[in-house]
Motif scaffolding. Structure first.
Motif, short mmCIF file in Angstrom:
data_model
loop_
_atom_site.label_atom_id
_atom_site.label_comp_id
_atom_site.label_asym_id
_atom_site.label_seq_id
_atom_site.Cartn_x
_atom_site.Cartn_y
_atom_site.Cartn_z
N ALA A 298 0.83 -1.20 0.00
CA ALA A 298 0.00 0.00 0.00
C ALA A 298 0.86 1.25 0.00
O ALA A 298 2.03 1.21 0.39
CB ALA A 298 -0.92 0.01 1.23
N ALA B 40 -4.28 -4.80 7.48
CA ALA B 40 -5.08 -4.57 6.27
C ALA B 40 -6.43 -5.25 6.49
O ALA B 40 -6.50 -6.47 6.64
CB ALA B 40 -4.38 -5.15 5.05
N SER C 262 -10.93 -5.30 5.76
CA SER C 262 -11.92 -5.10 4.69
C SER C 262 -12.36 -3.65 4.61
O SER C 262 -12.88 -3.21 3.58
CB SER C 262 -13.13 -5.99 4.92
OG SER C 262 -13.75 -5.68 6.17
N GLY D 202 -10.15 -1.12 5.16
CA GLY D 202 -9.00 -0.28 4.81
C GLY D 202 -7.79 -0.61 5.65
O GLY D 202 -7.68 -1.71 6.23
N LEU D 203 -6.89 0.34 5.75
CA LEU D 203 -5.63 0.15 6.46
C LEU D 203 -5.73 0.74 7.86
O LEU D 203 -6.04 1.92 8.04
CB LEU D 203 -4.50 0.84 5.69
CG LEU D 203 -3.10 0.81 6.31
CD1 LEU D 203 -2.61 -0.61 6.50
CD2 LEU D 203 -2.13 1.61 5.44
N ALA E 10 -1.42 -0.21 -3.60
CA ALA E 10 -2.84 0.06 -3.38
C ALA E 10 -3.01 1.35 -2.56
O ALA E 10 -2.22 1.64 -1.67
CB ALA E 10 -3.48 -1.11 -2.64
N HIS E 11 -4.07 2.08 -2.87
CA HIS E 11 -4.44 3.27 -2.09
C HIS E 11 -5.56 2.86 -1.13
O HIS E 11 -6.73 2.85 -1.50
CB HIS E 11 -4.88 4.41 -3.01
CG HIS E 11 -3.80 4.92 -3.90
ND1 HIS E 11 -2.93 5.91 -3.52
CD2 HIS E 11 -3.42 4.55 -5.15
CE1 HIS E 11 -2.07 6.14 -4.49
NE2 HIS E 11 -2.34 5.33 -5.49
N LEU E 12 -5.17 2.48 0.08
CA LEU E 12 -6.15 1.99 1.04
C LEU E 12 -6.65 3.12 1.93
O LEU E 12 -5.85 3.90 2.45
CB LEU E 12 -5.51 0.90 1.93
CG LEU E 12 -4.97 -0.34 1.20
CD1 LEU E 12 -4.37 -1.30 2.22
CD2 LEU E 12 -6.07 -1.02 0.41
#
Length: 435
Positions: free
Chosen positions: A223, A261, A263, A265-266, A341-343
């Motif tokens: 991420a 991580a 569901s 987000g971060l 990834a952009h979480l």
């Protein structure tokens, strides 16, 4: 004959001098492992007259650090100046723009500008290396980026600041009175020993650990770095009484950085936690660091060792130089920046867990009922309640341990109690590490 890798060194403090010493002491071994010699050609620092315990006369001395990036006799620039911006960032940008690889121990700069620098390094086909930025000599960056590259990692956590760990583990030692030692006394000792800076805020308020956590989370989860979403609480308000109560309950207190991580987000948090005495992190004492990562095929990985200091940090810097000498210049975060990834930041309130809550209250009837009513109304189930008195700062000490439940409920209960005349000072909320 293969040409040597020529490096310029910016910053000649403890770590910078350590790099020079290490390259001198292990020159033959390093050359065999790197496939060619690694030689310093130029250095830069603020004070030419300071005795650093190494011979610097053989190197070109450059007053303007940024000039290191423009020298024809330099292949790699090593930055050990520090600071998220200023000369360090100027040097990083100039070095990469000039087509040279860049090695740094600067966790603040990587946390704030790592994606920018990694993008520029990819465009120029040069390396951006920062093993020394997290956990000193422990090869956790390489371990996550390379050793565990085939695994999906769902969480990473650990003890990321040696100063805080020294303070908390030393507070466990009995004082002259036979009780645990106070935070202020141990901090002063840590400063005298050189474990803590004259202004220790960066460490004890959790910012240093948060920088490192944001870097680890990026590597672990593929991420983009999101330092701004790290929830940070330091150890400034941990008391000797907390250490004693935690011990009575079967825990040690450690400042833990946790990334997950989910569901949603971060999730990233640095916070003092109660760690079970049989957990590996409970046995990490003094100025040591430790990082735990859970991979879906490799299982639990534990990295532990000295997280700072001349030798360990210099070792990590030179390890990066050996990689570059071998031609290993892959993406800084384990994959191209475009693939990260952009979480979104995951909401903390939806997390579940157990909590330790410490209150100092006035000694009068009805206070205990007020606390338990606030918990009841917020939906917090109490597992145990301990009352001690008198507290060191006056009043009575009350400790609550909650059952597993939503963190939002605990936050709501504390909001209900905010401003209550029954409380002396702010409550202390610490999470219980059950993983």
């Amino acid at each position: 004959m293969t040409k040597p890798l020529r490096i310029a060194l910016a910053g000649l403090g403890t770590v910078g001098a350590g790099v020079v010493k290490l390259l001198d002491a292990n020159a033959a071994l390093i050359e065999r492992r790197a496939g060619r010699a690694i030689e310093i050609t130029a250095v830069s620092a603020r004070d030419r007259t300071r005795d650093r315990g190494v011979d610097l006369s053989r190197f070109a001395w450059i007053d303007d650090t940024a000039d290191l990036a423009r020298r024809d006799d330099v292949d790699v620039v090593v930055e050990l100046v520090g600071g998220s911006d200023g000369p360090a960032l100027t040097l990083a940008r100039a070095t990469i723009a000039g087509g040279k690889s860049f090695v740094t121990a600067n966790k603040a700069m990587i946390a704030h500008h790592g994606l920018e620098l990694a993008t520029a390094a990819e465009a120029k086909g040069v390396a951006l290396k920062y093993e020394a930025a997290v956990a000193g000599g422990i090869p956790v960056i390489k371990g996550l980026r390379e050793g565990a590259a085939a695994n999906e990692i769902d969480h990473v956590f650990g003890i990321l600041n040696g100063t805080c760990n020294y303070i908390l583990s030393t507070m466990e030692s009995p004082s002259v009175s036979g009780h645990g030692r106070d935070f202020g006394d141990v901090l002063a000792e840590a400063q005298a020993l050189g474990y803590a800076e004259a202004d220790p805020s960066f460490d004890i308020d959790g910012v240093d650990a948060a920088h490192k956590l944001s870097i680890l989370a990026s590597l672990a989860f593929g991420a983009t770095i999101d330092f701004d979403s790290v929830a940070i609480t330091g150890i400034r308000h941990v008391k000797a009484a907390d250490i004693a109560e935690a011990a009575a309950l079967g825990y040690k207190i450690r400042l833990v950085g946790l990334g997950e991580a989910t569901s949603k987000g971060l999730f990233q948090r640095v916070h003092p936690c109660l760690v079970p005495v049989d957990h590996p992190l409970a046995h990490v004492t003094g100025s040591l660091n430790a990082v735990v990562a859970e991979g879906n095929y490799v299982g639990r990985l534990l990295f532990q060792g000295r997280g700072a200091g001349e030798g360990p940090t210099a070792s990590a810097v030179v390890a990066d130089l050996i990689d570059i000498a071998r031609g290993e210049t892959g993406p800084a975060f384990g994959m191209p920046v475009a693939s990260l990834a952009h979480l979104p930041a995951a909401p903390a309130g939806e997390r579940r867990g157990r909590a330790y809550l410490r209150f100092t209250v006035v000694d009068k009837p009805g206070v205990l009922a007020e606390l338990t009513a606030a918990m009841r109304d917020a939906g917090v189930s109490i597992e145990s309640l301990i009352q001690r008195g008198p507290a060191a700062d006056g009043g009575v000490l009350i400790v609550l341990v909650t059952h597993d439940g939503p963190e939002a409920s605990v936050a709501h209960a504390l909001e209900k109690l905010e401003g209550s005349p029954s409380l002396i000072g702010a409550p202390m909320w610490m999470h219980i590490l059950d993983s």
